[in-house]
Motif scaffolding. Sequence first.
Motif, PDB file in Angstrom:
ATOM      1  N   LEU A   1       0.835  -1.192   0.000  1.00 52.49           N
ATOM      2  CA  LEU A   1       0.000   0.000   0.000  1.00 52.49           C
ATOM      3  C   LEU A   1       0.876   1.250   0.000  1.00 52.49           C
ATOM      4  N   ARG A   2       1.038   1.845  -1.176  1.00 54.17           N
ATOM      5  CA  ARG A   2       1.747   3.117  -1.310  1.00 54.17           C
ATOM      6  C   ARG A   2       0.832   4.107  -2.008  1.00 54.17           C
TER       7      ARG A   2
ATOM      8  N   HIS B   1       6.441   0.460  11.242  1.00 55.12           N
ATOM      9  CA  HIS B   1       7.362   1.599  11.173  1.00 55.12           C
ATOM     10  C   HIS B   1       6.677   2.857  10.637  1.00 55.12           C
ATOM     11  N   GLU B   2       5.363   2.826  10.432  1.00 53.64           N
ATOM     12  CA  GLU B   2       4.689   3.933   9.748  1.00 53.64           C
ATOM     13  C   GLU B   2       3.822   4.760  10.687  1.00 53.64           C
ATOM     14  N   ILE B   3       3.816   6.070  10.464  1.00 50.70           N
ATOM     15  CA  ILE B   3       2.813   6.956  11.042  1.00 50.70           C
ATOM     16  C   ILE B   3       2.166   7.692   9.872  1.00 50.70           C
ATOM     17  N   PRO B   4       1.171   7.081   9.245  1.00 45.79           N
ATOM     18  CA  PRO B   4       0.533   7.699   8.077  1.00 45.79           C
ATOM     19  C   PRO B   4      -0.511   8.727   8.479  1.00 45.79           C
ATOM     20  N   GLU B   5      -1.197   9.257   7.482  1.00 44.60           N
ATOM     21  CA  GLU B   5      -2.212  10.279   7.712  1.00 44.60           C
ATOM     22  C   GLU B   5      -3.550   9.846   7.133  1.00 44.60           C
ATOM     23  N   GLY B   6      -4.608  10.508   7.593  1.00 49.79           N
ATOM     24  CA  GLY B   6      -5.919  10.424   6.968  1.00 49.79           C
ATOM     25  C   GLY B   6      -6.416   9.020   6.720  1.00 49.79           C
ATOM     26  N   GLY B   7      -6.837   8.789   5.469  1.00 48.72           N
ATOM     27  CA  GLY B   7      -7.399   7.505   5.100  1.00 48.72           C
ATOM     28  C   GLY B   7      -6.421   6.363   5.219  1.00 48.72           C
ATOM     29  N   ALA B   8      -5.146   6.641   4.912  1.00 47.46           N
ATOM     30  CA  ALA B   8      -4.133   5.582   5.022  1.00 47.46           C
ATOM     31  C   ALA B   8      -4.014   5.099   6.458  1.00 47.46           C
ATOM     32  N   LEU B   9      -4.083   6.021   7.415  1.00 43.01           N
ATOM     33  CA  LEU B   9      -4.001   5.647   8.819  1.00 43.01           C
ATOM     34  C   LEU B   9      -5.200   4.785   9.217  1.00 43.01           C
TER      35      LEU B   9
ATOM     36  N   LEU C   1      -4.324  -3.828  11.017  1.00 42.21           N
ATOM     37  CA  LEU C   1      -3.627  -4.413  12.165  1.00 42.21           C
ATOM     38  C   LEU C   1      -4.605  -5.083  13.122  1.00 42.21           C
ATOM     39  N   ARG C   2      -5.760  -4.437  13.357  1.00 43.24           N
ATOM     40  CA  ARG C   2      -6.767  -5.068  14.223  1.00 43.24           C
ATOM     41  C   ARG C   2      -7.261  -6.373  13.599  1.00 43.24           C
ATOM     42  N   TRP C   3      -7.502  -6.351  12.300  1.00 43.16           N
ATOM     43  CA  TRP C   3      -7.981  -7.545  11.610  1.00 43.16           C
ATOM     44  C   TRP C   3      -6.976  -8.684  11.725  1.00 43.16           C
ATOM     45  N   SER C   4      -5.695  -8.367  11.591  1.00 38.88           N
ATOM     46  CA  SER C   4      -4.673  -9.414  11.578  1.00 38.88           C
ATOM     47  C   SER C   4      -4.643 -10.205  12.874  1.00 38.88           C
ATOM     48  N   GLY C   5      -4.887  -9.538  14.006  1.00 41.20           N
ATOM     49  CA  GLY C   5      -4.793 -10.204  15.302  1.00 41.20           C
ATOM     50  C   GLY C   5      -3.383 -10.623  15.668  1.00 41.20           C
TER      51      GLY C   5
END
Length: 401
Positions: free
Chosen positions: A82-83, A141-149, A156-160
């Motif tokens: 996802l980029r 390692h990411e701190i994204p913004e907006g929709g990406a966040l 991450l929640r889905w992955s468990g």
Amino acid sequence: MAGDQRRVGDRRAQGRWAMRISCIHQGYELYGSDRSFIESLRAIRSAFPHAEIEIVLPREGPLAEALRKEGFAPAIEPLWVLRRHSLPQLIATAAIDLPRALWRALKRLRAADLVYINTAVVFDHTLVARLFKAKTIIHVHEIPEGGALKVLRALLRWSGAEIIFNSQATKRTYPGLAGQRSHVIYNGVALAADTQPVKATAEGPLHLLMLGRINRIKGQEVLLDALALLPPMLRARLSVRIVGSAFETRAPEIELERRITAAGLDSVVRLLPFVPDPAEHYRWADIVAVPSRLPESLGRVAIEAQAYGRPPIVSDIGGLGETVEDGRTGWVVPPGDPAALAARIEAILADPSPLPAFAEAGRTRFERLFSQATAAEALTGVLSANLARRQASAPSRRSAA
């Protein structure tokens, strides 16, 4: 996937195969996150010398070449990463490419004893991780913004899966992971850096380095605006290198060249291309600027600068504030504030005599918090604990998935 761990243990006991650790990475260059991945792989190989380490990258490039020199054998596979710039293409081809990517991820995770995904933007493997959450560790390692966040939080929640965050700031970005094991481990930096003395004097030039990808996050334009605010006599005492390249396009580099000329900084600032090994630039520098406009999850350049005894000036945003002890190993300034950055540079020009003490304190901080050995011990501790938990649960016939 019931009984998966038990079957793996049976086959290993019969000597038919070694433990398999699958390591998936989103990049292919040799910027900070890519060098951190190499260091993680070194740690894994050292802690599990008899394991089969499978490495997957999205394409050929400098990272694959570096890994081969290290004795690894990376596989190249069209990962779903996802980029921002590639999202339209991903969406356009999703009907065909995504099912294939998910099937490849499913087969890989099923066959592995332990899965290390670096980082959450590896969409296909993170999505499939839910089926194998007990043996999957995602290093964020990411701190994204907006929709990406929002997407990455949901993913991450889905992955468990078990999560490693590279800073406290990164961990705070992803609340709501109740029930998932999580850890904060600062990125380790493998440097045998020689802390050569800072050369700056009140009479001589001050060498200022900025190093990093040229994009809207890093803040190259903030540094240029700060330099333009300095009186001409002070600018004449500066020599500045901005080192880096844009991602898959020269347009940001051309715009930066235009800004340097428009600001009348051609005699002060040199714009130099990215190099895989920046050691020469750190040795040239007296101080290092990290004027990020948007949150950095940690800030490898600030860490490397302290390792080389080059005090950094960092923006007080994201995890950057965790890298520096303000007023002792470096300085913290407000993000997106050229005036504050200019004032700090002016103060250093007025009195560079504290720089050697800052350099010594910075090297001590690096060795205590950010050395490769410190990070390796923490990372392999998490991986070993994960394996131990599942080995302990195998006799109870619980699923490894």
